[in-house]
Design a protein around this motif. Sequence first.
Motif, PDB file in Angstrom:
ATOM      1  N   VAL A 134       0.837  -1.207   0.000  1.00 50.94           N
ATOM      2  CA  VAL A 134       0.000   0.000   0.000  1.00 50.94           C
ATOM      3  C   VAL A 134       0.867   1.250   0.000  1.00 50.94           C
ATOM      4  O   VAL A 134       0.667   2.174  -0.807  1.00 50.94           O
ATOM      5  CB  VAL A 134      -0.941   0.009   1.220  1.00 50.94           C
ATOM      6  N   LEU A 135       1.845   1.294   0.882  1.00 52.49           N
ATOM      7  CA  LEU A 135       2.744   2.441   0.937  1.00 52.49           C
ATOM      8  C   LEU A 135       3.532   2.565  -0.359  1.00 52.49           C
ATOM      9  O   LEU A 135       3.678   3.671  -0.913  1.00 52.49           O
ATOM     10  CB  LEU A 135       3.699   2.296   2.129  1.00 52.49           C
ATOM     11  N   GLY A 136       4.029   1.448  -0.862  1.00 52.48           N
ATOM     12  CA  GLY A 136       4.764   1.476  -2.123  1.00 52.48           C
ATOM     13  C   GLY A 136       3.902   1.957  -3.275  1.00 52.48           C
ATOM     14  O   GLY A 136       4.349   2.734  -4.133  1.00 52.48           O
ATOM     15  N   GLY A 137       2.646   1.511  -3.308  1.00 50.48           N
ATOM     16  CA  GLY A 137       1.738   1.949  -4.361  1.00 50.48           C
ATOM     17  C   GLY A 137       1.474   3.440  -4.320  1.00 50.48           C
ATOM     18  O   GLY A 137       1.458   4.113  -5.363  1.00 50.48           O
ATOM     19  N   TRP A 138       1.281   3.977  -3.109  1.00 44.98           N
ATOM     20  CA  TRP A 138       1.046   5.421  -2.983  1.00 44.98           C
ATOM     21  C   TRP A 138       2.264   6.207  -3.448  1.00 44.98           C
ATOM     22  O   TRP A 138       2.135   7.213  -4.160  1.00 44.98           O
ATOM     23  CB  TRP A 138       0.726   5.770  -1.529  1.00 44.98           C
ATOM     24  N   LEU A 139       3.448   5.749  -3.056  1.00 47.57           N
ATOM     25  CA  LEU A 139       4.669   6.451  -3.462  1.00 47.57           C
ATOM     26  C   LEU A 139       4.834   6.428  -4.978  1.00 47.57           C
ATOM     27  O   LEU A 139       5.215   7.433  -5.598  1.00 47.57           O
ATOM     28  CB  LEU A 139       5.885   5.810  -2.783  1.00 47.57           C
ATOM     29  N   LEU A 140       4.538   5.280  -5.609  1.00 46.26           N
ATOM     30  CA  LEU A 140       4.708   5.171  -7.058  1.00 46.26           C
ATOM     31  C   LEU A 140       3.672   5.982  -7.830  1.00 46.26           C
ATOM     32  O   LEU A 140       3.905   6.356  -8.984  1.00 46.26           O
ATOM     33  CB  LEU A 140       4.648   3.712  -7.481  1.00 46.26           C
ATOM     34  N   GLU A 141       2.521   6.240  -7.203  1.00 48.56           N
ATOM     35  CA  GLU A 141       1.534   7.094  -7.846  1.00 48.56           C
ATOM     36  C   GLU A 141       2.018   8.543  -7.923  1.00 48.56           C
ATOM     37  O   GLU A 141       1.582   9.310  -8.785  1.00 48.56           O
ATOM     38  CB  GLU A 141       0.213   7.046  -7.071  1.00 48.56           C
ATOM     39  N   HIS A 142       2.902   8.922  -6.995  1.00 52.82           N
ATOM     40  CA  HIS A 142       3.340  10.321  -6.911  1.00 52.82           C
ATOM     41  C   HIS A 142       4.799  10.525  -7.300  1.00 52.82           C
ATOM     42  O   HIS A 142       5.181  11.630  -7.695  1.00 52.82           O
ATOM     43  CB  HIS A 142       3.120  10.843  -5.487  1.00 52.82           C
TER      44      HIS A 142
END
Length: 544
Positions: free
Chosen positions: A165-173
């Motif tokens: 989840v954290l990795g996904g949020w970071l990759l979105e931004h």
Amino acid sequence: MTEHPETRVPPNAPERGSRRWFALVALCFAVLLVMIDNTIVNVALPTMSRELDAGISGLQWIVDAYTLVFAGLLLTGGYLGDRYGHRRMLLAGIAGFGAVSVLAALSGGLNQLIAARGGLGLFAALVFPATLAILTRIFTDAKERAVAVGVWAATSGVAVAIGPVLGGWLLEHYSWPSVFWINVPFGVMAAAAIVVVVPAAPPVATSRFDIVGLLLSVAGLGLLTYSVIEGPHFGWTDPRTIGGLALAAIALAGFVIRQLRVDNPILDVRLFTNRHFATAAGMISVAFFALFGFIFLITQFFQVVKGYGPLEAGVRTLPFAIVMAVLSPVAMALSHRFGPRAVAAVGALLMSAGFGLVEFSDRLSTYWGLIIWAMALMAAGLAFISGPCTQVIMDSLRPEQAGAGSAVNDTTREVGGTLGVAVLGSVLTSVYVSGVADRLAALRVPGEVQSIAEGSVMAGAEVARRAPAAVSEAMRIAVDDAFVAGLHQAVWVAVGVTAVAAVAAAILLRPRTTPATPTTSTGDRPASGLDRSEIEDEVRSGTA
């Protein structure tokens, strides 16, 4: 560096007031820091595959370089904590973890990134065993320790799910290096909290370190993981694969023999003659074997087959974290009431059922229709295994064994996770490569295009996207179906090992038959349901 005298306490001295609970929060934050890195890279794998030109084996090494070094050096980390002080090693590990995270973020190629991931595993091996060793020292009351161990175990499990989840949020931004940059501020916060609320204690007297044993253990685990990951590439009957597995077996057998003969073993293998200790460690290893392997596969399924973005894929792993957080304290309460045997056996059956549900999936399966329920069952099973079995392990140890014992507990998690990614990933690779080749050949796709698609499902999806419109959709379906076929075969492995683990727990975690003894109060027994003095006698006598 000398530690401030006001913060020093005698070994095993109980903490008073609420400070020990603040210390538990700080220790769990440190656990989050290193455990999140087990899975935070998973949602970045498709991006890394494209930007670093990595095939499936390269992606497995990005994940396993961390867990392999982590697992291989955990025993060393426990020993160093005993010798130099657990809080000192905890702080050193966090500092090194932050520094190497910068190097990982700045990596310019696949090999550099794999090496940096190994460096992160080295410092994580200092952090993780120290957290559990400190926890068992500051919580001396059996009931409070059971609660604290349950929270610690739940944190380990929840962190595995928070990572995507954290990795996904970071990759979105941001770009993929952000999954490593985030470790720097997190590390600063963890270190500050530990300095403020976690008490230091004098080191425990230790004997000379067994460097030969360390080298044998690292060589054995390294050769085993390498051979399993590269097996689909070389071929399972290739002399390199068979030779690597044989050498791994020889090295690990040599490690066991060495530990039995030296006066200062880094792992007291005689502990495994206690069936409660050995079974609990094996249960944790199996649970994380299945979980890590599945997360490695399902994040690729979400992004490539279902077409979710990194954040969408990460959020869809949240059931692991939510169910773990809710059920971990329930699992510890049930273990205290009914004993760890029943709870752990039910947990393994729940995991097996969750993996079994995945066998009904295909490329059109919906998240809410099937996948979320499978993941919820897996997470429930992990909660029922992790906390109770951790408590059994720690209750099997004398106070002076806390560091080495917590390292054994941690090693079972990381070894299981490492082999889970290696084994399940390699089963997927073997099935996918042959399956996608046959399907694309049937579509009359040129051989050189087939070779590119065989590299990974991400490469296959990219080839299909760039193909002429007349065959693009058919190629995409072929790639997806080949991946799902590989997923099914890999998950059958998880179904099998968790089902066997359920039977093992039911048989081997049964209480030892003893003559009737005067009744003791519930508070005199540890939360695992086992009498500590009985367990210690078993460990010392080598019988179970």
